[in-house]
Design a protein around this motif. Structure first.
Motif, short mmCIF file in Angstrom:
data_model
loop_
_atom_site.label_atom_id
_atom_site.label_comp_id
_atom_site.label_asym_id
_atom_site.label_seq_id
_atom_site.Cartn_x
_atom_site.Cartn_y
_atom_site.Cartn_z
N ARG A 1 0.81 -0.95 -0.20
CA ARG A 1 -0.13 -0.09 -0.42
C ARG A 1 0.97 1.81 -0.29
N SER A 2 2.78 1.06 0.01
CA SER A 2 3.32 2.34 -0.16
C SER A 2 2.27 3.24 -1.36
N GLY A 3 3.26 4.59 -1.22
CA GLY A 3 2.53 5.50 -2.65
C GLY A 3 3.86 5.35 -3.74
N PHE A 4 4.59 4.31 -2.99
CA PHE A 4 5.83 3.67 -4.45
C PHE A 4 5.62 2.54 -5.09
N SER A 5 4.43 1.92 -5.00
CA SER A 5 3.63 0.91 -5.82
C SER A 5 2.77 0.84 -6.37
N PRO A 6 3.71 0.49 -7.50
CA PRO A 6 2.89 0.63 -9.02
C PRO A 6 1.29 -0.19 -8.52
N SER A 7 1.46 -1.27 -7.78
CA SER A 7 -0.29 -2.11 -7.73
C SER A 7 -1.32 -1.00 -6.90
N HIS A 8 -0.90 -0.33 -6.11
CA HIS A 8 -1.35 0.91 -5.01
C HIS A 8 -1.44 1.89 -5.97
N TRP A 9 -1.57 2.28 -6.83
CA TRP A 9 -1.54 3.50 -8.45
C TRP A 9 -2.71 2.40 -9.01
N MET A 10 -2.73 1.47 -9.56
CA MET A 10 -3.67 0.63 -9.71
C MET A 10 -4.81 -0.20 -9.11
N THR A 11 -4.21 -0.15 -7.64
CA THR A 11 -5.80 -0.33 -6.85
C THR A 11 -6.29 0.77 -6.50
N ARG A 12 -5.33 1.62 -6.69
CA ARG A 12 -6.26 3.19 -5.70
C ARG A 12 -7.43 3.91 -7.12
N GLY A 13 -6.49 3.64 -8.42
CA GLY A 13 -7.45 3.46 -9.81
C GLY A 13 -8.76 3.36 -9.51
N VAL A 14 -8.63 1.65 -9.52
CA VAL A 14 -9.68 1.11 -9.96
C VAL A 14 -10.46 1.24 -9.10
N MET A 15 -10.73 1.32 -7.56
CA MET A 15 -11.63 1.81 -6.55
C MET A 15 -12.04 3.02 -6.80
N ALA A 16 -11.71 3.69 -7.20
CA ALA A 16 -12.25 5.07 -7.20
C ALA A 16 -13.13 4.88 -8.80
N ALA A 17 -13.31 4.65 -9.10
CA ALA A 17 -13.75 4.58 -10.21
C ALA A 17 -14.85 3.86 -10.00
N ALA A 18 -14.89 2.80 -9.00
CA ALA A 18 -15.50 1.40 -8.54
C ALA A 18 -16.60 2.53 -7.70
N ARG A 19 -16.04 3.22 -7.40
CA ARG A 19 -16.91 4.08 -6.39
C ARG A 19 -16.82 5.30 -6.98
N GLY A 20 -17.44 6.14 -7.65
CA GLY A 20 -17.90 6.56 -9.24
C GLY A 20 -17.24 8.27 -9.51
N ASP A 21 -15.89 7.92 -8.49
CA ASP A 21 -15.02 9.09 -8.86
C ASP A 21 -13.56 9.18 -10.16
N LEU A 22 -14.63 9.71 -10.97
CA LEU A 22 -14.16 10.01 -11.75
C LEU A 22 -12.59 10.55 -12.69
N THR A 23 -12.55 11.83 -11.06
CA THR A 23 -11.32 12.80 -11.16
C THR A 23 -10.52 12.00 -10.55
N ALA A 24 -10.80 11.27 -9.73
CA ALA A 24 -9.79 10.47 -8.86
C ALA A 24 -9.06 9.36 -9.81
N ALA A 25 -10.13 8.43 -10.43
CA ALA A 25 -9.39 7.58 -11.34
C ALA A 25 -8.92 7.52 -12.06
N LEU A 26 -8.60 9.42 -12.54
CA LEU A 26 -7.30 9.11 -13.91
C LEU A 26 -6.36 9.57 -13.65
N VAL A 27 -6.41 10.19 -12.67
CA VAL A 27 -5.03 10.53 -11.67
C VAL A 27 -4.06 9.03 -11.94
N PRO A 28 -4.47 8.28 -11.52
CA PRO A 28 -3.49 7.27 -11.24
C PRO A 28 -2.89 6.63 -12.31
#
Length: 574
Positions: free
Chosen positions: A243-270
């Motif tokens: 879950r570190s901010g330097f982990s690419p897997s964390h970027w992927m998870t953060r973006g996918v979960m943001a898209a699932a929650r309906g937050d498009l802006t938070a999904a495009l940044v990752p």
């Protein structure tokens, strides 16, 4: 007055030339596949569809378990699972891309031809990199897309979740592929001359890492016994590193979960973060290739000029001890085939990677059960492990064992001078394939099932199914390899994708589906139904009726192909 003339085309011209080359190769390959290899193309598509459908069905079941146990679909637990999924798939991509790229850059005749041309090293690398990433990420897409589609259907995500998903996956494969490519080039370029000491040092580092990992598992298991209701916190804490901010897997998870929650802006940044870092790493790998690729190729070729001392290794003696039941002359042939296998890192490296990842996954799933979360059912996960091991076994035997007879064709006169019959040669190859596959597959399945806490009857059933699959697949590959040989081809990869290899792969997959379907699936379905009714239902004894059917199929798969292959081999003239 002297002048230096650079005969190489400019970089933009070379880039356009290689783009046309890749496009032409794609068109030619597609046309050949449609005209001459339709069976192989249909088989690949059908196999991928079956794997994707099975992954989708299992994912639906597991996400339904979340709903049954009132676990939030968009909470910390699912996020931790996605972290582990992306980290595992990224690790697999690093190793698989490196193995494929090593073979493409340093052992293929095409790479030798291109290096003799005025082509730039970074352009050759870019062409081979795209092919390697495509091949290595195919399994990533087949496994990843069905999981997230099932998640989207069960959790009710917005419509843009689905078009964003392939963009995330395509951007993610570039990052581990680039890291793997740069590491492969640097390793070949700067590997010490004394490779034994180097690999011994690497082995010690890996062993230390495994010991530390085992210690962490043991400490975590003891902590779970006395945690007094803090199991959930301990489970989430296992993923702190991912879950570190330097982990690419964390970027992927953060973006996918943001898209699932309906937050498009938070999904495009990752998404931008994944693509920008992936392309930056690719440029870095291309820069490394431009400086060290030719030198690394020359250095690797120069290794063969030293005088080699051929002697028996401890692994050869171990293999000879495992086939003690054979006569002395046949054991020598078995050791010869095993020595060829262990000298090819593209064969055993994939097997080792899959085994380590499967054991890591099984140990992590064990923590879910100790936490009483009810997220993953051990019977579903153990069935997935069994199916994955069986498919890997089928692919490995098809890649290495099936071409053995064909590769012996032009040099068969050497074997003809030895005091062994052709039947002994065939049985020796079967003994080599069966012994190796039994040892590896049984070790993987029994260890992972023990980590998952499968009961004794499940362990015995899986051991029997793996034994039937290993013996049957070994006989199919050896028998069909002798019955449908290709003596004019010297490249084993082309033998595998030919007509005989395609028939062998289809037959092996059909055999696996039948054996696992009749021997194992009824038991798992009964156990899942029993768990759904809180143990009220009793298991019908008829679920074990498929075991003798599977044993009969296994015996037929051993006897019939070997008999046909032996008859064909006896009638051949070399």
């Amino acid at each position: 007055m002297s002048s230096t003339i650079d005969a190489r085309p400019a970089a933009p011209a070379q880039a356009a030339l290689f783009r046309r080359l890749r496009l032409q190769l794609f068109r030619n390959g597609l046309r050949v596949a449609l005209e001459n290899g339709r069976v192989r193309l249909v088989t690949m598509i059908a196999t991928s569809a079956v794997v994707a459908a099975f992954t989708f069905a299992v994912s639906l079941y597991l996400f339904n378990q979340l709903r049954v146990n009132n676990i939030p679909f968009k909470g910390a637990i699912v996020e931790a699972l996605f972290e582990l999924l992306f980290f595992t798939l990224g690790t697999m991509l690093i190793f698989s891309t490196g193995i494929i790229l090593y073979a493409s850059l340093f052992t293929s005749p095409e790479a030798r031809f291109l290096l003799c041309s005025p082509a730039r090293a970074d352009q050759i690398f870019a062409t081979k990199f795209q092919a390697a990433v495509t091949f290595s990420s195919w399994g990533f897409v087949i496994l990843g897309v069905p999981i997230f589609v099932a998640y989207g259907l069960m959790s009710g995500v917005p419509w843009y979740f689905y078009p964003l998903l392939p963009l995330y996956l395509l951007g993610y494969v570039i990052l581990p592929g680039s890291v793997s490519a740069a590491g492969c080039l640097l390793l070949v370029r700067y590997m010490p001359r004394n490779r034994k000491q180097f690999f011994a040092l690497v082995g010690l580092v890996v062993a230390a890492g495994l010991l530390f990992w085992g210690y962490r598992i043991l400490v975590g298991f003891r902590r779970s016994l006395v945690s007094s209701g803090r199991e959930l916190d301990d489970l989430i804490g296992q993923f702190d590193l991912l879950r570190s901010g330097f982990s690419p897997s964390h970027w992927m998870t953060r973006g996918v979960m943001a898209a699932a929650r309906g937050d498009l802006t938070a999904a495009l940044v990752p998404l931008a973060q994944v693509w920008s870092n992936g392309l930056l790493c690719f440029l870095g790998a291309a820069w490394v290739a431009g400086r060290v690729y030719r030198t690394a190729y020359d250095r690797l070729s120069a290794f063969g000029r030293d005088k080699k001392v051929y002697k028996t290794s401890p692994l050869d003696r171990l293999m000879e001890a495992l086939v003690f039941y054979l006569d002395r002359r046949t054991r020598v042939l078995v050791v010869k085939d095993f020595r060829t296998f262990r000298r090819d890192p593209t064969q055993w490296a994939v097997l080792a990677i899959f085994g380590v990842l499967m054991l890591i996954g099984a140990s992590n799933f064990r923590q879910y059960y100790s936490a009483d979360l009810g997220i993953m059912d051990k019977y579903a996960i153990s069935l997935m492990n069994l199916s994955g091991t069986a498919v890997l076994l089928c692919a490995g035997l098809s890649r290495f064992v099936f071409p053995l007879i064909s590769l012996e064709g032009r040099k068969f006169w050497i074997l003809g001078l030895t005091p062994v019959s052709r039947d002994q040669i065939l049985w020796g190859k079967f003994a080599f394939a069966a012994t190796g596959s039994l040892v590896v597959a049984e070790a993987l399945i029994l260890t992972s099932d023990a980590l998952l806490g499968l009961p004794l009857e499940g362990l015995a059933l899986h051991a029997a199914a793996v034994a039937v699959a290993a013996l049957g697949l070994s006989a199919l590959n050896v028998g069909l390899g002798a019955y449908l040989p290709t003596f004019r081809e010297t490249d084993p990869s082309k033998i595998v994708v030919g007509f005989g290899g395609t028939v062998n792969m289809v037959t092996g997959l059909a055999f696996l589906v039948t054996v696992i379907g009749v021997m194992v699936v009824p038991f798992h379905v009964a156990q899942l139904a029993k768990g759904a009714t809180a143990g009220a239902a009793k298991i019908n004894p008829w679920v074990y009726a498929g075991i003798p059917v599977g044993l009969v199929l296994g015996a037929a798969a051993v006897v019939l192909p070997l008999r046909a292959g032996a008859k064909s081999l006896r009638e051949m003239e070399f």
